[in-house]
Design an enzyme around this catalytic site. Structure first.
Site, PDB file in Angstrom:
ATOM      1  N   HIS A   1       0.818  -1.216   0.000  1.00  0.00           N
ATOM      2  CA  HIS A   1       0.000   0.000   0.000  1.00  0.00           C
ATOM      3  C   HIS A   1       0.850   1.264   0.000  1.00  0.00           C
ATOM      4  O   HIS A   1       0.409   2.316   0.462  1.00  0.00           O
ATOM      5  CB  HIS A   1      -0.977  -0.024   1.193  1.00  0.00           C
ATOM      6  CG  HIS A   1      -2.011  -1.112   1.071  1.00  0.00           C
ATOM      7  ND1 HIS A   1      -2.763  -1.565   2.131  1.00  0.00           N
ATOM      8  CD2 HIS A   1      -2.406  -1.842  -0.014  1.00  0.00           C
ATOM      9  CE1 HIS A   1      -3.581  -2.536   1.702  1.00  0.00           C
ATOM     10  NE2 HIS A   1      -3.380  -2.722   0.415  1.00  0.00           N
TER      11      HIS A   1
ATOM     12  N   CYS B   1       3.266  14.426  -6.942  1.00  0.00           N
ATOM     13  CA  CYS B   1       2.232  15.330  -7.428  1.00  0.00           C
ATOM     14  C   CYS B   1       0.960  14.538  -7.753  1.00  0.00           C
ATOM     15  O   CYS B   1       1.023  13.509  -8.428  1.00  0.00           O
ATOM     16  CB  CYS B   1       2.742  16.070  -8.668  1.00  0.00           C
ATOM     17  SG  CYS B   1       1.479  17.086  -9.436  1.00  0.00           S
TER      18      CYS B   1
HETATM   19  C1  BJW Z   1      -2.966  -6.908  16.310  1.00  0.00           C
HETATM   20  C2  BJW Z   1      -2.463  -6.153  17.359  1.00  0.00           C
HETATM   21  C3  BJW Z   1      -1.205  -6.537  17.852  1.00  0.00           C
HETATM   22  C4  BJW Z   1      -4.344  -5.276  16.800  1.00  0.00           C
HETATM   23  N1  BJW Z   1      -0.554  -7.583  17.329  1.00  0.00           N
HETATM   24  N2  BJW Z   1      -2.327  -7.945  15.810  1.00  0.00           N
HETATM   25  C5  BJW Z   1     -15.123  -6.205  -2.968  1.00  0.00           C
HETATM   26  C6  BJW Z   1     -14.371  -7.364  -3.014  1.00  0.00           C
HETATM   27  C7  BJW Z   1     -13.022  -7.311  -3.230  1.00  0.00           C
HETATM   28  C8  BJW Z   1     -12.381  -6.105  -3.383  1.00  0.00           C
HETATM   29  C9  BJW Z   1     -13.121  -4.955  -3.329  1.00  0.00           C
HETATM   30  C10 BJW Z   1     -14.477  -5.001  -3.139  1.00  0.00           C
HETATM   31  N3  BJW Z   1     -14.939  -3.721  -3.131  1.00  0.00           N
HETATM   32  C11 BJW Z   1     -13.888  -2.888  -3.296  1.00  0.00           C
HETATM   33  C12 BJW Z   1     -12.783  -3.622  -3.411  1.00  0.00           C
HETATM   34  C13 BJW Z   1     -11.443  -3.142  -3.591  1.00  0.00           C
HETATM   35  C14 BJW Z   1     -10.852  -2.546  -2.327  1.00  0.00           C
HETATM   36  C15 BJW Z   1     -11.191  -3.400  -1.108  1.00  0.00           C
HETATM   37  O1  BJW Z   1     -10.584  -4.391  -0.806  1.00  0.00           O
HETATM   38  N4  BJW Z   1     -12.202  -2.991  -0.358  1.00  0.00           N
HETATM   39  C16 BJW Z   1     -12.634  -3.775   0.792  1.00  0.00           C
HETATM   40  C17 BJW Z   1     -12.766  -2.858   2.000  1.00  0.00           C
HETATM   41  C18 BJW Z   1     -13.863  -4.536   0.431  1.00  0.00           C
HETATM   42  N5  BJW Z   1      -9.430  -2.568  -2.558  1.00  0.00           N
HETATM   43  C19 BJW Z   1      -8.836  -1.603  -3.229  1.00  0.00           C
HETATM   44  O2  BJW Z   1      -9.440  -0.623  -3.662  1.00  0.00           O
HETATM   45  C20 BJW Z   1      -7.366  -1.788  -3.508  1.00  0.00           C
HETATM   46  N6  BJW Z   1      -7.125  -1.588  -4.893  1.00  0.00           N
HETATM   47  C21 BJW Z   1      -7.618  -2.410  -5.804  1.00  0.00           C
HETATM   48  O3  BJW Z   1      -8.291  -3.393  -5.522  1.00  0.00           O
HETATM   49  O4  BJW Z   1      -7.319  -2.040  -7.106  1.00  0.00           O
HETATM   50  C22 BJW Z   1      -8.043  -2.684  -8.152  1.00  0.00           C
HETATM   51  C23 BJW Z   1      -9.382  -2.004  -8.231  1.00  0.00           C
HETATM   52  C24 BJW Z   1      -9.434  -0.726  -8.734  1.00  0.00           C
HETATM   53  C25 BJW Z   1     -10.666  -0.081  -8.820  1.00  0.00           C
HETATM   54  C26 BJW Z   1     -11.836  -0.705  -8.358  1.00  0.00           C
HETATM   55  C27 BJW Z   1     -11.766  -1.982  -7.805  1.00  0.00           C
HETATM   56  C28 BJW Z   1     -10.531  -2.629  -7.758  1.00  0.00           C
HETATM   57  C29 BJW Z   1      -6.564  -0.742  -2.772  1.00  0.00           C
HETATM   58  C30 BJW Z   1      -6.640  -0.924  -1.301  1.00  0.00           C
HETATM   59  C31 BJW Z   1      -5.871   0.211  -0.613  1.00  0.00           C
HETATM   60  C32 BJW Z   1      -6.006   0.163   0.900  1.00  0.00           C
HETATM   61  N7  BJW Z   1      -5.440   1.357   1.434  1.00  0.00           N
HETATM   62  C33 BJW Z   1      -5.422   1.531   2.866  1.00  0.00           C
HETATM   63  C34 BJW Z   1      -4.999   3.002   3.172  1.00  0.00           C
HETATM   64  C35 BJW Z   1      -3.502   3.186   2.977  1.00  0.00           C
HETATM   65  C36 BJW Z   1      -3.078   4.577   3.339  1.00  0.00           C
HETATM   66  C37 BJW Z   1      -3.292   4.907   4.800  1.00  0.00           C
HETATM   67  O5  BJW Z   1      -2.710   4.307   5.692  1.00  0.00           O
HETATM   68  O6  BJW Z   1      -4.046   5.846   5.060  1.00  0.00           O
HETATM   69  O7  BJW Z   1      -4.522   0.599   3.469  1.00  0.00           O
HETATM   70  S1  BJW Z   1      -6.986   1.150   3.657  1.00  0.00           S
HETATM   71  C38 BJW Z   1      -6.280   0.453   5.112  1.00  0.00           C
HETATM   72  O8  BJW Z   1      -6.647  -0.940   5.214  1.00  0.00           O
HETATM   73  C39 BJW Z   1      -4.755   0.490   4.898  1.00  0.00           C
HETATM   74  C40 BJW Z   1      -4.347  -0.862   5.410  1.00  0.00           C
HETATM   75  O9  BJW Z   1      -3.106  -1.245   4.853  1.00  0.00           O
HETATM   76  C41 BJW Z   1      -5.495  -1.745   4.993  1.00  0.00           C
HETATM   77  C42 BJW Z   1      -5.592  -3.021   5.775  1.00  0.00           C
HETATM   78  O10 BJW Z   1      -5.821  -2.786   7.131  1.00  0.00           O
HETATM   79  P1  BJW Z   1      -5.162  -3.761   8.201  1.00  0.00           P
HETATM   80  O11 BJW Z   1      -3.702  -3.686   8.142  1.00  0.00           O
HETATM   81  O12 BJW Z   1      -5.766  -5.121   8.087  1.00  0.00           O
HETATM   82  O13 BJW Z   1      -5.589  -3.052   9.572  1.00  0.00           O
HETATM   83  P2  BJW Z   1      -6.902  -3.222  10.455  1.00  0.00           P
HETATM   84  O14 BJW Z   1      -6.967  -2.065  11.392  1.00  0.00           O
HETATM   85  O15 BJW Z   1      -8.079  -3.473   9.611  1.00  0.00           O
HETATM   86  O16 BJW Z   1      -6.665  -4.544  11.294  1.00  0.00           O
HETATM   87  C43 BJW Z   1      -5.712  -4.597  12.354  1.00  0.00           C
HETATM   88  C44 BJW Z   1      -5.645  -6.024  12.832  1.00  0.00           C
HETATM   89  O17 BJW Z   1      -4.577  -6.123  13.769  1.00  0.00           O
HETATM   90  C45 BJW Z   1      -6.910  -6.504  13.562  1.00  0.00           C
HETATM   91  O18 BJW Z   1      -7.232  -7.799  13.102  1.00  0.00           O
HETATM   92  C46 BJW Z   1      -6.477  -6.546  15.039  1.00  0.00           C
HETATM   93  O19 BJW Z   1      -7.139  -7.579  15.764  1.00  0.00           O
HETATM   94  C47 BJW Z   1      -5.008  -6.825  14.916  1.00  0.00           C
HETATM   95  N8  BJW Z   1      -4.184  -6.348  16.028  1.00  0.00           N
HETATM   96  N9  BJW Z   1      -3.350  -5.162  17.705  1.00  0.00           N
HETATM   97  C48 BJW Z   1      -1.166  -8.275  16.334  1.00  0.00           C
HETATM   98  N10 BJW Z   1      -0.627  -5.832  18.897  1.00  0.00           N
HETATM   99 ZN    ZN Z   2       2.889  17.975 -11.059  1.00  0.00          ZN
END
Ligand code: BJW
Ligand code: ZN
Length: 255
Positions: free
Chosen positions: A125, A133
């Site tokens: 990500h 830009c």
């Molecule tokens: C611990 C702990 C400890 C706590 N020790 N553990 C339907 C089906 C499939 C896909 C899609 C869909 N509808 C839309 C989509 C696509 C979409 C998607 O997946 N959406 C879903 C929400 C359904 N995906 C995208 O858009 C991606 N691109 C893509 O698919 O391109 C092709 C496409 C283009 C156009 C249209 C459709 C497809 C891009 C995804 C980008 C995600 N970006 C973010 C923001 C990054 C910038 C920022 O930081 O601000 O990335 S969103 C956010 O979520 C961030 C994270 O990397 C990501 C994942 O979160 P993560 O890491 O799992 O964190 P948490 O908080 O959710 O979980 C924490 C966990 O830790 C928990 O389980 C706790 O229990 C645990 N925990 N303490 C160990 N101490």
């Molecule tokens: Zn520019």
């Protein structure tokens, strides 16, 4: 989950897999960095998004609609993270890298794996430490102006080439992941002898699909998370604990 000081029991089967594995793939999410003081996204009490609607901040549309709010939010996180440190979990993975080919595929936009000493790290990500830009994509290396509080608005700096607003080098919803990082992540899961999935809720795709590759190949998949996720009941083992307690215990158990 607080560190109780108690030894974390590591199942014998996992120690066996871990000792035998030449290539270990570790898929990490926000929970990996939680014990470094970086809030996760979806944890109800501390998650950044319990205070903000992610759809309002982590999309191109949001940036177009209110660039000062979105830029301010990332600038605040950038400043906050510069002072965070890798935790014992990051350090354990780096130590493991001394005895096996450990490949880290992270959804995190921080650089804590690298700072702990892991050498093979791919960021699905993007990174909060690169800026570009919004209009022409040209990299930006100037100062990042700071808000005076978390939700403070900051007008983004302007691109020296086209005058467009500067945005963080992260992947927002609806954007494509960096092809090299995703391809490397897929290949790593195909090559792995053991896959650990640490600290991710497993709901954001395509990252959430990577463990499926290993499961499909019959490679052991082990989850490390204090809570259950959609992966929990499909994984070969699920260790209910935090990254900074379970991972050092696992690496210590390698002997
Ligand atoms: C611990 C702990 C400890 C706590 N020790 N553990 C339907 C089906 C499939 C896909 C899609 C869909 N509808 C839309 C989509 C696509 C979409 C998607 O997946 N959406 C879903 C929400 C359904 N995906 C995208 O858009 C991606 N691109 C893509 O698919 O391109 C092709 C496409 C283009 C156009 C249209 C459709 C497809 C891009 C995804 C980008 C995600 N970006 C973010 C923001 C990054 C910038 C920022 O930081 O601000 O990335 S969103 C956010 O979520 C961030 C994270 O990397 C990501 C994942 O979160 P993560 O890491 O799992 O964190 P948490 O908080 O959710 O979980 C924490 C966990 O830790 C928990 O389980 C706790 O229990 C645990 N925990 N303490 C160990 N101490
Ligand atoms: Zn520019």
């Amino acid at each position: 989950m607080a560190d109780t000081g108690q030894p974390v029991p590591i199942p014998d089967q996992l120690v066996e897999w871990a000792r035998a594995a030449e290539t270990v793939v570790v898929l990490t999410g926000a929970g990996m960095s939680a014990e470094s003081g970086i809030a996760t996204f979806r944890d109800a009490e501390t998650g950044l998004w319990s205070r903000f609607d992610p759809q309002q901040l982590a999309t191109e549309d949001a940036f177009r609609a209110d660039p000062d709010l979105v830029f301010g939010w990332y600038a605040w996180r950038y400043d906050q993270w510069a002072t965070t440190r890798p935790n014992a979990g990051h350090e354990a993975l780096a130590r493991w890298g001394d005895r096996a080919d450990v490949r880290v595929v992270t959804q995190n936009i921080d650089d804590l794996h690298e700072r702990a000493g892991s050498t093979w790290v791919r960021h699905l990500h993007g990174s909060l430490f690169t800026w570009r830009c919004f209009d022409c994509g040209r990299p930006y290396v100037g100062p990042i102006p700071q808000p005076d509080h978390e939700a403070g608005r900051v007008p983004p700096p302007r691109c020296g080439s086209c005058g467009g607003p500067i945005r963080p080098g992260v992947v927002w919803f609806g954007e494509m992941l960096p092809t090299d990082a995703l391809d490397d992540g897929i290949q790593a899961c195909q090559d792995a002898d053991l896959v650990l999935v640490v600290g991710t809720s497993g709901i954001v795709y395509p990252a959430a699909g990577l463990p499926e590759i290993a499961l499909g190949l019959g490679t052991p998949v082990v989850e490390v998370n204090p809570d259950s996720t959609p992966l929990t009941y499909r994984a070969d083992a699920a260790l209910r604990g935090t990254a900074a307690t379970v991972l050092p215990a696992l690496v210590d158990a390698l002997g």
